[in-house]
Design an enzyme around this catalytic site. Structure first.
Site, short mmCIF file in Angstrom:
data_model
loop_
_atom_site.label_atom_id
_atom_site.label_comp_id
_atom_site.label_asym_id
_atom_site.label_seq_id
_atom_site.Cartn_x
_atom_site.Cartn_y
_atom_site.Cartn_z
CD GLU A 172 42.65 35.14 85.31
OE1 GLU A 172 42.85 34.39 86.28
OE2 GLU A 172 43.42 36.07 85.00
CD GLU A 239 48.56 33.64 81.22
OE1 GLU A 239 47.47 34.24 81.25
OE2 GLU A 239 49.56 34.03 81.88
N1 LIG Z 1 54.15 41.72 83.06
C1 LIG Z 1 53.32 40.67 83.03
N2 LIG Z 1 53.31 39.86 81.95
C2 LIG Z 1 52.49 38.78 81.90
O1 LIG Z 1 52.49 38.05 80.88
C3 LIG Z 1 51.63 38.54 83.01
C4 LIG Z 1 51.68 39.43 84.10
N3 LIG Z 1 52.53 40.47 84.12
N4 LIG Z 1 50.88 39.26 85.19
C5 LIG Z 1 49.81 38.30 85.14
C6 LIG Z 1 50.19 37.12 84.37
C7 LIG Z 1 51.24 36.26 85.04
N5 LIG Z 1 51.92 35.67 83.90
C8 LIG Z 1 52.96 34.75 83.98
C9 LIG Z 1 53.98 34.95 84.86
C10 LIG Z 1 55.02 34.04 84.98
C11 LIG Z 1 55.01 32.90 84.21
C12 LIG Z 1 56.13 31.93 84.40
O2 LIG Z 1 56.97 32.13 85.21
N6 LIG Z 1 56.17 30.86 83.66
C13 LIG Z 1 57.29 29.96 83.71
C14 LIG Z 1 56.77 28.55 83.60
C15 LIG Z 1 56.86 27.82 84.87
C16 LIG Z 1 56.53 26.34 84.63
O3 LIG Z 1 57.36 25.70 84.00
O4 LIG Z 1 55.44 25.91 85.00
C17 LIG Z 1 58.20 30.27 82.53
O5 LIG Z 1 59.32 29.80 82.56
O6 LIG Z 1 57.76 30.98 81.60
C18 LIG Z 1 53.97 32.69 83.33
C19 LIG Z 1 52.94 33.62 83.22
C20 LIG Z 1 51.36 36.16 82.68
N7 LIG Z 1 50.78 37.42 83.06
C1 LIG Z 2 48.27 38.21 80.01
C2 LIG Z 2 46.92 38.64 79.53
C3 LIG Z 2 46.22 37.60 78.70
C4 LIG Z 2 46.09 39.04 80.69
O1 LIG Z 2 45.19 38.39 81.09
C5 LIG Z 2 46.44 40.28 81.38
O2 LIG Z 2 47.10 41.14 80.80
O3 LIG Z 2 46.03 40.44 82.52
#
Ligand SMILES: Nc1nc(=O)c2c([nH]1)NC[C@@H]1CN(c3ccc(C(=O)N[C@@H](CCC(=O)O)C(=O)O)cc3)CN21
Ligand SMILES: CC(C)C(=O)C(=O)O
Length: 345
Positions: A172, A239
């Site tokens: 990353e 991402e």
């Molecule tokens: N089970 C899982 N799925 C994932 O995609 C994931 C993980 N774990 N762990 C590591 C990262 C963390 N990830 C994430 C976790 C939460 C959001 C999230 O809450 N996004 C908000 C946006 C918030 C904003 O507006 O800035 C959303 O509403 O999607 C995004 C990526 C993606 N990755």
């Molecule tokens: C969400 C993906 C791209 C990742 O980095 C992960 O699985 O850790």
């Protein structure tokens, strides 16, 4: 948004059991720290038949990925964290399999991805690689295994390839890790970069926040993407970036972008397998980009409850699940036992 919400329960067997079910390469596992994980090998595991299928398609190589990119064919990528999850991704035709450090949360039940160790990632990789016969397998360098500098990054990447047996590594960061990427690529190890939302830095980012939402933020994102391309990354995970920003940057790069929460304008897509399968209990928080393509949790729960019900109710096992014995042999067994005094009277 609570971080704990996006982890699923650690209902998979502990990593040791995945390793002990695969007895095919006992002699090759003499290398350092893994030996402590894999001392007793079970030869007669009920899991092993999964592994006997021959590869069903050609191996996906870097040139094959490049061809897809040039043709405008979307590249498909899915995470896997053990042998069965890799096997299904591979058989279903994924071009790439990612041993993402998200396994910290979905496979180990940890709070966030920062906690997972390089040794633990390597252990998971060894299982995944045995299940992914054709896909191009990339693994995350976990937090702490590359930030110190290019030499540390290269050492970690070499361990991932030699011990984890993956084809490439992901790390990353943008401009600030270009030196690390260059050093690893120079050693002949393909690197997939990861820009935009970088979960290992969630504390510095103020949580899992969408990146590149302002013009200034989008320029930062572009500079990061360009820096990793110039450093030699063969592709870049993008991402949680607005779709139009990811689309424009994709058009300006000459390496594929693999999007997650970055829209259709990317060169490919990646998702966390447990998320897209719906393999988590109801009520769990899901990032907006996740689409549930299945209900594996619902089906698993239904099956386990049915099993419980049939055992408690006495209908399982039925006669068809038991082994026959000739009547005469049983009569003789009863006669022999009648002459013995030990045991319950
Ligand atoms: N089970 C899982 N799925 C994932 O995609 C994931 C993980 N774990 N762990 C590591 C990262 C963390 N990830 C994430 C976790 C939460 C959001 C999230 O809450 N996004 C908000 C946006 C918030 C904003 O507006 O800035 C959303 O509403 O999607 C995004 C990526 C993606 N990755
Ligand atoms: C969400 C993906 C791209 C990742 O980095 C992960 O699985 O850790």
């Amino acid at each position: 948004m609570s971080r704990a919400l996006i982890q699923t329960l650690p209902f998979h067997p502990p990593p040791t059991s995945t390793l002990t079910t695969c007895a095919s390469r006992t002699s090759a596992r003499q290398q350092r720290p893994l030996t402590r994980y894999a001392t007793n090998i079970l030869r007669h595991s009920s899991h092993s038949p999964l592994g006997t299928a021959a590869p069903s398609r050609k191996k996906v190589t870097l040139p094959a990925l490049h061809t897809m990119y040039q043709r405008g064919e979307p590249i498909t990528m899915l995470t896997a964290h053990d042998f069965p999850s890799a096997h299904v991704a591979d058989q279903a035709g994924m071009d790439m399999v990612l041993v993402g450090d998200s396994l910290a949360m979905v496979a180990m039940g940890l709070e966030d991805t920062a906690e997972v160790l390089l040794d633990e990632m390597i252990l998971h990789c060894r299982s995944v690689v045995r299940g992914a016969r054709s896909a191009f397998v990339v693994a995350d360098l976990p937090m702490g295994s590359y930030e110190v500098g290019p030499e540390q990054a290269l050492q970690s990447a070499i361990r991932m390839v030699k011990e984890g047996r993956t084809h490439g590594v992901k790390l990353e960061g943008g401009v600030e890790v270009a030196g690390q990427i260059r050093r690893i690529v120079q050693a002949g190890i393909p690197v997939l970069a990861h820009v935009g939302l970088t979960p290992q830095r969630q504390n510095a980012l103020g949580g899992f926040r969408v990146q590149g939402k302002t013009a200034e933020g989008a320029v930062r994102f572009w500079r990061d993407a360009l820096a990793v391309q110039e450093a030699g990354a063969f592709g870049v995970v993008v991402e949680a970036v607005p779709a139009e920003v990811a689309g424009l940057v994709t058009r300006r790069l000459r390496i594929p972008t693999i999007g997650i929460g970055a829209g259709r304008g990317c060169s490919g897509q990646v998702l966390v397998q447990m998320d897209m399968l719906g393999n988590f209990p109801p009520g769990r928080f899901l990032p907006k980009f996740v689409k549930k393509f299945g209900d594996v949790w619902g089906e698993a729960r239904r099956a386990v409850e049915a099993y419980r019900g049939e055992v408690k109710g006495g209908s399982y096992p039925g006669p068809e699940h038991t082994y026959p014995m000739a009547k005469g042999e049983y009569a003789e067994f009863e006669r022999l036992l009648a002459g013995q005094s030990e045991g319950r009277q």
